[in-house]
Design an enzyme around this catalytic site. Structure first.
Site, PDB file in Angstrom:
ATOM      1  N   CYS A 157       0.846  -1.201   0.000  1.00  0.00           N
ATOM      2  CA  CYS A 157       0.000   0.000   0.000  1.00  0.00           C
ATOM      3  C   CYS A 157       0.881   1.251   0.000  1.00  0.00           C
ATOM      4  O   CYS A 157       0.821   2.058  -0.905  1.00  0.00           O
ATOM      5  CB  CYS A 157      -0.927  -0.012   1.202  1.00  0.00           C
ATOM      6  N   ARG A 183      -0.678   3.889  -2.627  1.00  0.00           N
ATOM      7  CA  ARG A 183      -1.681   3.659  -3.664  1.00  0.00           C
ATOM      8  C   ARG A 183      -3.086   3.608  -3.080  1.00  0.00           C
ATOM      9  O   ARG A 183      -4.072   3.915  -3.749  1.00  0.00           O
ATOM     10  CB  ARG A 183      -1.390   2.338  -4.400  1.00  0.00           C
ATOM     11  N   GLN A 185      -5.413   3.710   0.937  1.00  0.00           N
ATOM     12  CA  GLN A 185      -5.363   3.801   2.397  1.00  0.00           C
ATOM     13  C   GLN A 185      -6.740   3.768   3.033  1.00  0.00           C
ATOM     14  O   GLN A 185      -7.656   4.495   2.642  1.00  0.00           O
ATOM     15  CB  GLN A 185      -4.646   5.066   2.862  1.00  0.00           C
ATOM     16  N   HIS A 224      -9.742   6.294   1.372  1.00  0.00           N
ATOM     17  CA  HIS A 224     -11.129   5.864   1.496  1.00  0.00           C
ATOM     18  C   HIS A 224     -11.557   5.604   2.936  1.00  0.00           C
ATOM     19  O   HIS A 224     -10.741   5.276   3.797  1.00  0.00           O
ATOM     20  CB  HIS A 224     -11.375   4.605   0.654  1.00  0.00           C
ATOM     21  N   ALA A 281     -11.485  -4.776   6.693  1.00  0.00           N
ATOM     22  CA  ALA A 281     -11.822  -5.489   5.464  1.00  0.00           C
ATOM     23  C   ALA A 281     -10.556  -6.132   4.902  1.00  0.00           C
ATOM     24  O   ALA A 281      -9.484  -5.536   4.939  1.00  0.00           O
ATOM     25  CB  ALA A 281     -12.411  -4.512   4.445  1.00  0.00           C
TER      26      ALA A 281
END
Length: 282
Positions: A157, A183, A185, A224, A281
């Site tokens: 990430c 890329r 978060q 996000h 998630a």
């Protein structure tokens, strides 16, 4: 209030008010119950932190500084991809039966490359250039190695850091700045965790290279907030921010590979209550 709190609050408000929802779309992440994990996302978020003014730890809720430093050192210092060498359990969901996360993160840091100055891995190359070529515009690391992606249990990430040195007029000491490229978060779970990790890294590298700390610029391609995190974020950003903590780094350490989590401390760190049991998630 702390500058970092203001940056975080403004970012979250911008995502909630101006972001795009992925609800109903085809998404990869799932919740533990198997349902799709949708987000409200904002493209191209850029946050700047002047490390010379304050350490950017949130006061809205506590960031576990020793745990996030432990993970940073696991990648940058131990150059490990095995969770058995990590003291937290944040990577457990992506590890195989041996504890490996594949050719990801620390694995890539440990790969040695041939340069004209000799054989070095990415971390040693950064330190070499900071000490010998501080005005170089090529001081950077990259974990997003396409040929190895199929053997990574999770694509990186936070995948790249670019270092840049400046010198103020009439100063004999360089200032170390860095750009962290990410890329993707999860803002609630990981934003300040990553910010604190790389703020500490800049402090550590500046100290061992006899430099001052400057700016940490955090570039997030996809910032996000997950659907199940929205009420938690809404409550969090309504809290009253407090003063930033005082940052302490053991001044006796002059070798990056000698730092431990006990060489980092946040003093006078007052925060709001912790948010527990955040659904993650995967």
């Amino acid at each position: 209030m702390s500058i970092a709190d203001g940056i975080f609050i403004d970012m979250c408000k911008d995502i909630l008010e101006n972001g795009v929802s992925t609800e109903g779309e085809k998404v990869r992440p799932k919740w533990e119950d198997g349902s799709d994990a949708y987000t409200i996302k904002r493209f191209g978020v850029v946050n700047r932190y002047d490390l010379s003014k304050e350490f950017p730890a949130l006061t809205l809720r506590r960031t576990a500084i020793k745990s996030c430093v432990d993970e940073m050192l696991w990648i940058w210092q131990k150059k490990s991809n095995n969770i058995h060498e990590l003291n937290s359990h944040i990577w457990d969901s992506w590890a195989d039966e041996t504890g490996s996360i594949g050719k990801a993160y620390g694995y890539q840091m440990a790969v040695k490359h041939q340069y004209k100055e000799g054989l070095m891995d990415q971390v040693d190359r950064v330190i070499y250039d900071l000490k010998n070529n501080p005005y170089s515009r090529r001081i950077m690391t990259n974990l997003y190695v396409h040929q190895d992606l199929s053997e990574m249990n999770l694509y990186p990430c936070a995948y790249s850091v670019t270092f840049n040195c400046t010198k103020e007029k009439d100063s004999n000491q360089f200032t170390l700045n860095a750009i962290l490229n990410q890329r993707s978060q999860d803002v609630l779970a990981a934003n300040n965790w990553n910010v604190c990790q790389y703020a500490v890294l800049v402090h550590m590298l500046a100290q061992v290279c006899d430099m001052k700390v400057g700016e940490l610029v955090h570039v997030i391609a996809d910032a996000h907030i997950y659907d199940r995190h929205v009420p938690l974020i809404q409550e969090l950003i309504q809290r009253e921010p407090m003063d930033a903590p005082d940052f302490w780094l053991n001044p006796d350490i002059k070798d990056f590979y000698e730092f431990t989590v006990n060489d980092v401390r946040l003093d006078n760190y007052q925060t709001g209550p912790q948010i527990t049991n955040i659904p993650i998630a995967v």
